[in-house]
Design an enzyme around this catalytic site. Structure first.
Site, short mmCIF file in Angstrom:
data_model
loop_
_atom_site.label_atom_id
_atom_site.label_comp_id
_atom_site.label_asym_id
_atom_site.label_seq_id
_atom_site.Cartn_x
_atom_site.Cartn_y
_atom_site.Cartn_z
CG ASP A 164 -2.00 -1.13 1.05
OD1 ASP A 164 -2.58 -1.24 -0.04
OD2 ASP A 164 -2.23 -1.88 2.01
CE LYS A 166 -4.41 -4.77 -1.71
NZ LYS A 166 -5.51 -4.08 -1.03
CG ASP A 185 -8.14 -5.03 -4.09
OD1 ASP A 185 -9.27 -5.35 -4.55
OD2 ASP A 185 -7.97 -4.62 -2.93
CE LYS A 221 -11.83 -3.40 -2.31
NZ LYS A 221 -10.37 -3.29 -2.21
CG HIS A 280 -19.69 -1.06 -8.85
ND1 HIS A 280 -20.14 -0.66 -7.62
CD2 HIS A 280 -20.77 -1.53 -9.50
CE1 HIS A 280 -21.45 -0.88 -7.53
NE2 HIS A 280 -21.85 -1.39 -8.67
CG ASP A 281 -18.88 1.44 -15.40
OD1 ASP A 281 -20.00 1.58 -15.94
OD2 ASP A 281 -18.01 2.33 -15.38
CB ILE A 282 -22.77 -0.90 -17.66
CG1 ILE A 282 -21.72 -0.37 -18.63
CG2 ILE A 282 -23.64 0.22 -17.11
CD1 ILE A 282 -22.32 0.22 -19.90
CB THR A 292 -17.82 -0.45 -18.67
OG1 THR A 292 -18.61 0.30 -19.60
CG2 THR A 292 -16.62 0.36 -18.25
CB THR A 300 -14.61 -4.21 6.23
OG1 THR A 300 -13.51 -3.68 5.53
CG2 THR A 300 -14.69 -5.70 6.01
NE ARG A 358 -2.72 -5.64 11.78
CZ ARG A 358 -3.03 -5.46 10.50
NH1 ARG A 358 -2.99 -6.47 9.66
NH2 ARG A 358 -3.37 -4.27 10.04
NE ARG A 366 -1.92 -1.23 8.14
CZ ARG A 366 -3.07 -0.72 8.58
NH1 ARG A 366 -3.08 0.48 9.14
NH2 ARG A 366 -4.18 -1.39 8.46
O1 C5P Z 1 -1.94 -3.45 6.55
P1 C5P Z 1 -3.08 -4.43 6.56
O2 C5P Z 1 -2.65 -5.86 6.83
O3 C5P Z 1 -4.23 -3.98 7.44
O4 C5P Z 1 -3.59 -4.39 5.05
C1 C5P Z 1 -4.71 -5.12 4.63
C2 C5P Z 1 -4.92 -4.90 3.16
O5 C5P Z 1 -6.17 -5.46 2.81
C3 C5P Z 1 -4.95 -3.46 2.71
O6 C5P Z 1 -4.43 -3.41 1.39
C4 C5P Z 1 -6.42 -3.11 2.73
O7 C5P Z 1 -6.75 -2.13 1.79
C5 C5P Z 1 -7.03 -4.45 2.30
N1 C5P Z 1 -8.41 -4.65 2.72
C6 C5P Z 1 -8.81 -4.61 4.05
N2 C5P Z 1 -10.12 -4.82 4.37
C7 C5P Z 1 -11.00 -5.07 3.40
C8 C5P Z 1 -10.61 -5.12 2.07
C9 C5P Z 1 -9.29 -4.92 1.76
O8 C5P Z 1 -7.99 -4.39 4.94
N3 C5P Z 1 -12.23 -5.31 3.74
#
Ligand code: C5P
Length: 228
Positions: free
Chosen positions: A11, A33, A60, A62, A64-66, A69, A117, A178, A208
């Protein structure tokens, strides 16, 4: 599990930093990713440059369109040979079918995003959708599966429910991971790598805990060791 399920989430919009992290973790992760932030800044050429040396890309975006497209965007992404890419399930069954068809014989698996989320029951109500979130997530996961989508991205708490609703072959890709003792950051509902895999996750999206560790290569390796 016969594949390395760790997808390291890069990221950062910085190509040099992305390259460093991808090179450092390449031998301990199953893929990388890259998302909208990076794609909007650098386009397909930047993705190719950053992900060189890492064969499995989770793109990634995501979408979202017709249907027409989204199908076109999926086809446009195929030269990058992503292992996984994302579309929004709320684009509806015709859009999901068009995305699945557009992928053709490529190895790319199309994943649906159900309910972000960042949304809760009151957000669903505000946008005119029936809740609660858990019910809507399962509804969209089943609709995605019936529309030819290969799997979904879901939170650790949803894995068992969706695995039960959609069966063993539907891919479940799970962020919010985590390792025990790691900083939680802005994630609210987290699970350890091992417990997510035991609950039925196919891939773990981990950012992270790896990318902000003092030694990202060692952090990725430690997670892999915990899993094997
Ligand atoms: O740093 P961390 O482990 O929290 O990163 C999780 C990754 O998953 C990030 O790229 C975040 O955008 C993605 N993500 C998320 N929750 C979601 C969808 C994607 O944390 N519901």
């Amino acid at each position: 599990m016969n594949h390395n399920p760790i997808l390291v989430a890069i990221d950062t919009p910085e190509i040099a930093q992305a390259r460093r992290l991808i090179a450092a973790t390449a031998s301990s992760v199953g893929g990388v990713k890259l998302g909208l932030e990076f794609f909007v800044a650098h386009g397909p050429a930047g993705i190719k440059e950053a992900a060189a040396g890492q064969p499995n890309l989770f793109l990634d975006l995501k979408l979202h369109d017709i249907p027409n497209t989204v199908a076109g965007a999926v086809k446009s992404a195929l030269p990058l040979d992503p292992l996984l890419m994302t579309i929004h399930c709320t684009g509806g069954p015709a859009m999901m079918k068009a995305a699945a068809e557009a992928r053709g014989n490529a190895r790319t698996k199309i994943l649906g995003v159900t309910i972000l989320t960042s949304l809760d029951d009151s957000d669903l109500a505000a946008t005119g959708q029936n809740g609660p979130v858990a019910t809507q997530v399962v509804r969209l996961a089943k609709l995605a599966q019936a529309s030819g989508i290969d799997g979904i991205v879901c939170s650790p708490q949803e894995v068992a429910l969706i695995r039960e609703a959609c069966g063993p072959k539907f891919l479940l890709v799970v962020p919010g991971i985590r390792p025990a003792g790691a900083a939680i950051g802005d994630q609210k509902r987290v699970q350890t790598p091992r417990s997510a895999v035991e609950a039925g996750a196919d891939y773990l999206v981990i950012g992270r805990p790896i990318t902000e560790a003092p030694d990202p290569a060692a952090a990725a390796k430690a997670i892999l060791t915990e899993l094997s």
